[in-house]
Motif scaffolding. Structure first.
Motif, mmCIF file in Angstrom:
data_model
loop_
_atom_site.group_PDB
_atom_site.id
_atom_site.type_symbol
_atom_site.label_atom_id
_atom_site.label_comp_id
_atom_site.label_asym_id
_atom_site.label_seq_id
_atom_site.Cartn_x
_atom_site.Cartn_y
_atom_site.Cartn_z
ATOM 1 N N ASP A 1 20.701 30.452 11.908
ATOM 2 C CA ASP A 1 20.537 31.877 11.496
ATOM 3 C C ASP A 1 19.246 31.612 10.811
ATOM 4 N N LEU A 2 18.599 30.573 10.168
ATOM 5 C CA LEU A 2 17.416 30.306 9.880
ATOM 6 C C LEU A 2 16.389 30.385 11.174
ATOM 7 N N GLU A 3 16.490 30.127 12.036
ATOM 8 C CA GLU A 3 15.823 30.263 13.308
ATOM 9 C C GLU A 3 15.892 31.669 13.903
ATOM 10 N N THR A 4 16.928 32.027 13.686
ATOM 11 C CA THR A 4 16.905 33.630 14.164
ATOM 12 C C THR A 4 16.123 34.552 13.270
ATOM 13 N N VAL A 5 16.198 34.186 12.096
ATOM 14 C CA VAL A 5 15.224 34.836 11.051
ATOM 15 C C VAL A 5 13.944 34.667 11.411
ATOM 16 N N PHE A 6 13.303 33.431 11.616
ATOM 17 C CA PHE A 6 12.028 33.072 11.900
ATOM 18 C C PHE A 6 11.539 33.860 13.256
ATOM 19 N N LYS A 7 12.500 33.795 14.217
ATOM 20 C CA LYS A 7 12.270 34.649 15.611
ATOM 21 C C LYS A 7 12.022 36.098 15.231
ATOM 22 N N ARG A 8 12.627 36.615 14.144
ATOM 23 C CA ARG A 8 12.492 38.106 13.878
ATOM 24 C C ARG A 8 11.403 38.270 12.909
ATOM 25 N N PHE A 9 10.941 37.338 12.238
ATOM 26 C CA PHE A 9 9.994 37.430 11.232
ATOM 27 C C PHE A 9 8.906 36.046 11.387
ATOM 28 N N PRO A 10 8.287 36.209 12.423
ATOM 29 C CA PRO A 10 7.444 34.941 12.633
ATOM 30 C C PRO A 10 6.548 34.701 11.451
ATOM 31 N N ARG A 11 5.950 35.540 10.746
ATOM 32 C CA ARG A 11 5.173 35.434 9.580
ATOM 33 C C ARG A 11 5.703 34.533 8.506
ATOM 34 N N LEU A 12 7.224 34.776 8.471
ATOM 35 C CA LEU A 12 7.883 33.750 7.189
ATOM 36 C C LEU A 12 7.461 32.641 7.707
ATOM 37 N N LYS A 13 7.942 32.211 8.972
ATOM 38 C CA LYS A 13 7.851 30.728 9.551
ATOM 39 C C LYS A 13 6.638 30.072 9.077
ATOM 40 N N GLU A 14 5.391 30.839 9.155
ATOM 41 C CA GLU A 14 3.915 30.391 8.849
ATOM 42 C C GLU A 14 3.966 29.977 7.373
ATOM 43 N N ARG A 15 4.868 30.668 6.483
ATOM 44 C CA ARG A 15 4.618 30.691 5.202
ATOM 45 C C ARG A 15 5.501 29.935 4.426
ATOM 46 N N THR A 16 6.414 29.302 4.919
ATOM 47 C CA THR A 16 7.683 28.761 4.454
ATOM 48 C C THR A 16 7.719 28.112 2.879
ATOM 49 N N THR A 17 6.347 27.309 2.597
ATOM 50 C CA THR A 17 6.001 26.795 1.524
ATOM 51 C C THR A 17 5.454 27.564 0.400
ATOM 52 N N GLN A 18 4.924 28.898 0.625
ATOM 53 C CA GLN A 18 4.218 29.773 -0.121
ATOM 54 C C GLN A 18 5.379 30.397 -1.038
ATOM 55 N N LEU A 19 4.612 30.480 -2.160
ATOM 56 C CA LEU A 19 5.458 31.414 -3.051
ATOM 57 C C LEU A 19 6.007 32.656 -2.855
ATOM 58 N N ALA A 20 6.779 33.312 -2.860
ATOM 59 C CA ALA A 20 7.027 34.576 -2.672
ATOM 60 C C ALA A 20 6.466 35.476 -3.264
#
Length: 235
Positions: free
Chosen positions: A114-133
Motif C-alpha cells: 500500500d505504501l508503494e501505491t501511495v507513492f505511485k499516486r503521490f510521487p512528491r511524497l516519495k521524494e520527501r519521506t524524511t522531511q517534516l510534514a
C-alpha cells in the motif's frame, strides 16, 4: 448501499445545525456534498465519522448502524475521513505520518504494498519521506493527508474541502488523484467541497446543502445544470 443516512438531526447547544438530513452513497461512486460556508457540510462529515452525534435517525455503513459507535471505533470498519485543514502531524516525517495511517493494521507485507501505491499516486511524497510534514506546502500536506488515509485501506473515504487554500495547479492535481483513487483503487468517495464547478465535473451524484437541509439532489450533471445551483455556486 454502502452508506445510508436517515433523518439525522444535529445540534450545537440550542442551534439546530443539521435538520432531518437523509442521503446515501452507493459502492464505487464519487458523491459530492456542496453548499456555502456554514451550511453544515463539515457537521455532516463529523457526524458520519462519530465526532458529533445525531439526536435522531441512523447512519448505516456497510450493513452496520454506526450512529452510536465512538469515533475511534469507526475507522476499523473502513470509513476514513481526511479532515478540513489536513491535520497532518507536523513534527513527524512524511513516512511517519503515512505509517500512522496503518496503525490499526499488522499485515506488514500488505502495508508495504500500500505504501508503494501511495507513492505511485503521490510521487512528491516519495521524494520527501524524511522531511517534516510541517515544512511541506499546503498542496503537499493535502496529498500527505490523503496518502495517510489510503494507508488505512478505506472502503469509504470522506474528503472535507480537499481543495481549500490550494493554488489552481494543486487543485487540478488533487481532483485528478481523487478520480484515480476511485477508479483504479476502487475506493468509494464522499467529498465536501466549496469549489462546486470542479467537484461536479468528477462526481457521479451530488447533494446541495443549505442551512442544514438538503434542498437539491440528483446526478452531478443534473445538479450542475440546475438554474439555482448555477446562480448560487457556479456564477
Amino acid at each position: 448501499m454502502l452508506l445510508e443516512i436517515k433523518d439525522i438531526n444535529v445540534y450545537y447547544g440550542v442551534i439546530h445545525a443539521i435538520k432531518d438530513v437523509s442521503f446515501d452513497v452507493k459502492e464505487g461512486e464519487i458523491v459530492a456534498l456542496i453548499g456555502s460556508n456554514g451550511a453544515g457540510k463539515t457537521s455532516i462529515m463529523h457526524t458520519i465519522s462519530g465526532l458529533l452525534k445525531s439526536k435522531t435517525g441512523s447512519i448505516n455503513f456497510n450493513g452496520t448502524d454506526i450512529a452510536h459507535l465512538p469515533a475511534y471505533k469507526i475507522p476499523k470498519n473502513g470509513l476514513i475521513q481526511v479532515p478540513e485543514g489536513r491535520h497532518v502531524f507536523t513534527e513527524m516525517t512524511v513516512m511517519e505520518n503515512l505509517e500512522m495511517g496503518a496503525y490499526l493494521r499488522n499485515d506488514k507485507e500488505e502495508i508495504a504494498k500500500d505504501l508503494e501505491t501511495v507513492f505511485k499516486r503521490f510521487p512528491r511524497l516519495k521524494e520527501r519521506t524524511t522531511q517534516l510534514a510541517g515544512t511541506l506546502s499546503g498542496g503537499e500536506q493535502q496529498m500527505l493527508a490523503m496518502g495517510r488515509a489510503m494507508m488505512a485501506r478505506p472502503k469509504l473515504l470522506l474528503l472535507d474541502e480537499p481543495s481549500m487554500g490550494l493554488s489552481p495547479i494543486y487543485v487540478n492535481e488533487i481532483f485528478d488523484i481523487i478520480q484515480t483513487i476511485n477508479k483504479e483503487d476502487g475506493v468509494t468517495i464522499l467529498v465536501v467541497e466549496q469549489n462546486a464547478n470542479k467537484v461536479l465535473q468528477i462526481a457521479d451524484r451530488a447533494y446541495v446543502l443549505e442551512t442544514g437541509s438538503i434542498t437539491i439532489s440528483g446526478s452531478a450533471q443534473d445538479v450542475k445544470n440546475d438554474p439555482r445551483v448555477q446562480e448560487a455556486y457556479l456564477g
